[in-house]
Design an enzyme around this catalytic site. Structure first.
Site, mmCIF file in Angstrom:
data_model
loop_
_atom_site.group_PDB
_atom_site.id
_atom_site.type_symbol
_atom_site.label_atom_id
_atom_site.label_comp_id
_atom_site.label_asym_id
_atom_site.label_seq_id
_atom_site.Cartn_x
_atom_site.Cartn_y
_atom_site.Cartn_z
ATOM 1 N N PHE A 195 7.024 8.328 9.529
ATOM 2 C CA PHE A 195 7.904 8.605 10.683
ATOM 3 C C PHE A 195 7.123 8.908 11.963
ATOM 4 O O PHE A 195 7.377 9.899 12.658
ATOM 5 C CB PHE A 195 8.851 9.778 10.399
ATOM 6 C CG PHE A 195 9.933 9.502 9.401
ATOM 7 C CD1 PHE A 195 10.217 8.221 8.957
ATOM 8 C CD2 PHE A 195 10.707 10.555 8.896
ATOM 9 C CE1 PHE A 195 11.239 7.980 8.044
ATOM 10 C CE2 PHE A 195 11.727 10.328 7.980
ATOM 11 C CZ PHE A 195 11.983 9.042 7.547
ATOM 12 N N ASN A 238 3.678 0.325 3.427
ATOM 13 C CA ASN A 238 3.438 1.230 4.555
ATOM 14 C C ASN A 238 3.598 2.668 4.122
ATOM 15 O O ASN A 238 4.400 2.986 3.256
ATOM 16 C CB ASN A 238 4.351 0.873 5.738
ATOM 17 C CG ASN A 238 5.649 1.662 5.725
ATOM 18 O OD1 ASN A 238 5.700 2.809 6.188
ATOM 19 N ND2 ASN A 238 6.705 1.070 5.164
ATOM 20 N N ASN A 255 7.704 8.379 2.437
ATOM 21 C CA ASN A 255 6.497 8.867 3.103
ATOM 22 C C ASN A 255 6.645 10.233 3.763
ATOM 23 O O ASN A 255 5.739 10.690 4.447
ATOM 24 C CB ASN A 255 6.036 7.840 4.140
ATOM 25 C CG ASN A 255 5.744 6.493 3.494
ATOM 26 O OD1 ASN A 255 5.110 6.446 2.442
ATOM 27 N ND2 ASN A 255 6.231 5.414 4.090
ATOM 28 N N THR A 256 7.811 10.860 3.624
ATOM 29 C CA THR A 256 7.974 12.239 4.083
ATOM 30 C C THR A 256 8.224 13.086 2.848
ATOM 31 O O THR A 256 9.279 12.941 2.207
ATOM 32 C CB THR A 256 9.160 12.350 5.084
ATOM 33 O OG1 THR A 256 8.846 11.584 6.244
ATOM 34 C CG2 THR A 256 9.423 13.790 5.484
ATOM 35 N N LYS A 292 21.217 5.675 4.196
ATOM 36 C CA LYS A 292 20.253 4.693 3.665
ATOM 37 C C LYS A 292 19.577 5.248 2.425
ATOM 38 O O LYS A 292 18.952 6.311 2.465
ATOM 39 C CB LYS A 292 19.210 4.355 4.733
ATOM 40 C CG LYS A 292 18.236 3.267 4.288
ATOM 41 C CD LYS A 292 17.462 2.712 5.463
ATOM 42 C CE LYS A 292 16.459 1.651 5.051
ATOM 43 N NZ LYS A 292 15.722 1.103 6.195
ATOM 44 N N SER A 341 13.041 7.471 2.859
ATOM 45 C CA SER A 341 11.639 7.109 3.092
ATOM 46 C C SER A 341 10.776 7.816 2.055
ATOM 47 O O SER A 341 10.916 9.019 1.842
ATOM 48 C CB SER A 341 11.194 7.542 4.490
ATOM 49 O OG SER A 341 9.787 7.452 4.551
ATOM 50 N N ASN A 377 15.906 1.059 1.160
ATOM 51 C CA ASN A 377 14.597 1.314 1.755
ATOM 52 C C ASN A 377 13.504 0.653 0.894
ATOM 53 O O ASN A 377 13.819 -0.102 -0.036
ATOM 54 C CB ASN A 377 14.387 2.837 1.862
ATOM 55 C CG ASN A 377 13.606 3.201 3.114
ATOM 56 O OD1 ASN A 377 12.584 2.579 3.411
ATOM 57 N ND2 ASN A 377 14.078 4.192 3.844
HETATM 58 C C1 LIG Z 1 6.105 -1.029 8.561
HETATM 59 C C2 LIG Z 1 7.468 -0.570 8.104
HETATM 60 C C3 LIG Z 1 8.014 0.595 8.646
HETATM 61 C C4 LIG Z 1 9.271 1.027 8.237
HETATM 62 N N1 LIG Z 1 9.812 2.162 8.796
HETATM 63 C C5 LIG Z 1 11.070 2.540 8.460
HETATM 64 C C6 LIG Z 1 11.678 3.656 9.087
HETATM 65 O O1 LIG Z 1 11.116 4.293 9.974
HETATM 66 N N2 LIG Z 1 12.932 4.001 8.681
HETATM 67 C C7 LIG Z 1 13.609 3.314 7.710
HETATM 68 O O2 LIG Z 1 14.756 3.658 7.401
HETATM 69 N N3 LIG Z 1 13.061 2.236 7.128
HETATM 70 C C8 LIG Z 1 11.826 1.834 7.475
HETATM 71 N N4 LIG Z 1 11.277 0.738 6.884
HETATM 72 C C9 LIG Z 1 12.023 0.045 5.816
HETATM 73 C C10 LIG Z 1 12.844 -1.134 6.357
HETATM 74 O O3 LIG Z 1 13.827 -0.714 7.243
HETATM 75 C C11 LIG Z 1 13.520 -1.880 5.189
HETATM 76 O O4 LIG Z 1 14.422 -1.018 4.546
HETATM 77 C C12 LIG Z 1 12.505 -2.392 4.171
HETATM 78 O O5 LIG Z 1 11.319 -2.816 4.784
HETATM 79 C C13 LIG Z 1 13.073 -3.530 3.332
HETATM 80 O O6 LIG Z 1 13.339 -4.659 4.128
HETATM 81 P P1 LIG Z 1 12.322 -5.918 4.231
HETATM 82 O O7 LIG Z 1 11.920 -6.259 2.830
HETATM 83 O O8 LIG Z 1 13.110 -6.981 4.905
HETATM 84 O O9 LIG Z 1 11.179 -5.444 5.051
HETATM 85 C C14 LIG Z 1 10.003 0.283 7.268
HETATM 86 C C15 LIG Z 1 9.448 -0.889 6.756
HETATM 87 C C16 LIG Z 1 8.211 -1.321 7.154
HETATM 88 C C17 LIG Z 1 7.639 -2.601 6.584
#
Ligand SMILES: Cc1cc2nc3c(=O)[nH]c(=O)nc-3n(C[C@H](O)[C@H](O)[C@H](O)COP(=O)(O)O)c2cc1C
Length: 368
Positions: free
Chosen positions: A118, A114, A178-179, A218, A176, A247
């Site tokens: 934000f 992704n 992406n910022t 985080k 993140s 993350n």
């Molecule tokens: C579509 C998507 C959006 C995410 N948005 C955020 C976010 O806004 N803030 C954040 O701290 N992590 C975000 N994450 C990261 C997740 O919180 C997590 O750290 C990461 O996906 C690893 O866990 P997983 O493998 O179980 O998905 C996002 C992940 C995905 C897949």
């Protein structure tokens, strides 16, 4: 996966990933508002109860940030069986995020990339949603900075102040990908400054209130040993209450599929790298500081291994896209069984029992 989940997955996977997500949130909103939402208790297994950073969690498995960015469905997530939900990331002003498409499924890898950036309704809109909640389960608020902010650290301060009355805990998300510029906050001097500032804000608010929500940080999995040393040194010198590790990753070398999409990778291929970084940070920080382990958890076995590596609490997101909502209860029920047969009295007793083995592994990202 049950029949319902199989049908739901087939339908959702025919849609663009972001539209599928929007449909899921809409469905959960309807279900949350109805008294008939089928669900299960998140407190079915007494051996899974755990106290971390002063909070009593009915079970250790939470929904990770990014699923419920606007705090619309935390109570539905609790009914699904999650022990808690982390909403956000929330930024002071609303943001639309990056151009679409910006979420990509890598089906063979059970992963997602992704680059949302934000997208969220901003502090005001999200606070309204949380104030309208009827449930009482633990909700953490994940705070971040606006892309066009000229003072990222001030944006974290504003988040803590805004959500102080409703957050059960905070996560300052500096990881993140992406910022642009956000991950620079992990660098030594910036991090010292950020941690001092946000801990001071927390302490000032706590002094004049009857609440004291813990504050977590985080971090990314894309760290070399020196960067982990610097983060650990700063964390130990601060009064931050815990870490969320990790993350999404920028690494791609563990994928079966080839992809040119940029953004953060989550799901199964993230498990190894995020668990190794967790264990390496656990070693540096000692056994006391709470760590929320997240990245690639998709089964009771992977949840178990994350705890063995040193996690006190867990979160997942991507695996639910692939396996559906019943995964939550499957993991909790199997974790409870494994605890009973293993002789470990509870999650705390299991946590960190294999930190050394995990920390000795080299990082699959090639970072050293
Ligand atoms: C579509 C998507 C959006 C995410 N948005 C955020 C976010 O806004 N803030 C954040 O701290 N992590 C975000 N994450 C990261 C997740 O919180 C997590 O750290 C990461 O996906 C690893 O866990 P997983 O493998 O179980 O998905 C996002 C992940 C995905 C897949």
């Amino acid at each position: 996966m049950g029949l319902f989940s199989t049908i739901a997955r087939t339908t959702l996977f025919k849609m663009d990933a972001e539209n599928a997500h929007a449909l899921t949130i809409s469905g959960l909103k309807v279900a949350q508002g109805s008294t008939f939402m089928p669900g299960c208790s998140n407190d079915k297994y007494p051996q899974l109860r755990t106290n971390v950073a002063g909070l009593d969690f009915p079970n250790p498995l939470g929904m990770a940030a990014g699923f419920d960015k606007n705090g619309e469905v935390p109570d539905a997530l609790m009914k699904m069986g999650f022990g808690y939900a982390e909403i956000g990331t929330v930024t002071p002003k609303p943001q639309t995020g990056n151009p679409r498409p910006r979420i990509f499924r890598l089906i063979d890898d059970e992963a997602v990339i992704n680059r949302l950036g934000f997208n969220n309704k901003g502090h005001g809109g999200v606070l309204d949603n949380l104030n309208a909640r009827r449930g009482s389960g633990i909700v953490g608020v994940n705070i971040g900075a606006n892309k066009d902010s000229d003072d990222f650290i001030r944006d974290y301060e504003l988040g803590i102040k805004k959500f102080w009355p409703v957050a059960d805990y905070f996560t300052a998300n500096i990881s993140s990908p992406n910022t642009p510029g956000l991950r620079n906050l992990q660098a030594k001097e910036s991090l010292a400054h950020l941690l001092k500032h946000i801990c001071d804000v927390r302490d000032e608010l706590a002094a004049s209130s009857d609440r004291n929500p813990p504050l977590f940080l985080k971090i990314a999995p894309d760290l070399n040993e020196n960067e982990m040393d610097d983060i650990a040194e700063n964390v130990l010198a601060s009064t931050i209450d815990g870490l969320v590790i990790s993350n999404t990753t920028l690494a791609r070398n563990m994928l079966r599929e080839t992809t040119q999409e940029s953004g953060g990778l989550s799901g199964r291929p993230l498990f190894e790298i995020s668990t190794i970084v967790l264990a390496k940070m656990r070693q540096r920080l000692g056994g006391e500081l709470p760590i929320i382990g997240v990245g690639g958890i998709d089964s009771a076995q992977s949840a178990w291994e994350k705890i063995e590596a040193g996690a006190n609490l867990l979160q997942l997101y991507t695996a639910m896209i692939y396996q559906g909502p019943t995964l939550v209860n499957t993991i909790c029920s199997e974790l409870a069984d494994k605890l009973s047969t293993s002789g470990h009295a509870n999650i705390t007793a299991l946590s960190g029992t294999k930190t050394q083995q995990w920390a000795a592994k080299s990082l699959p990202s090639g970072l050293q």
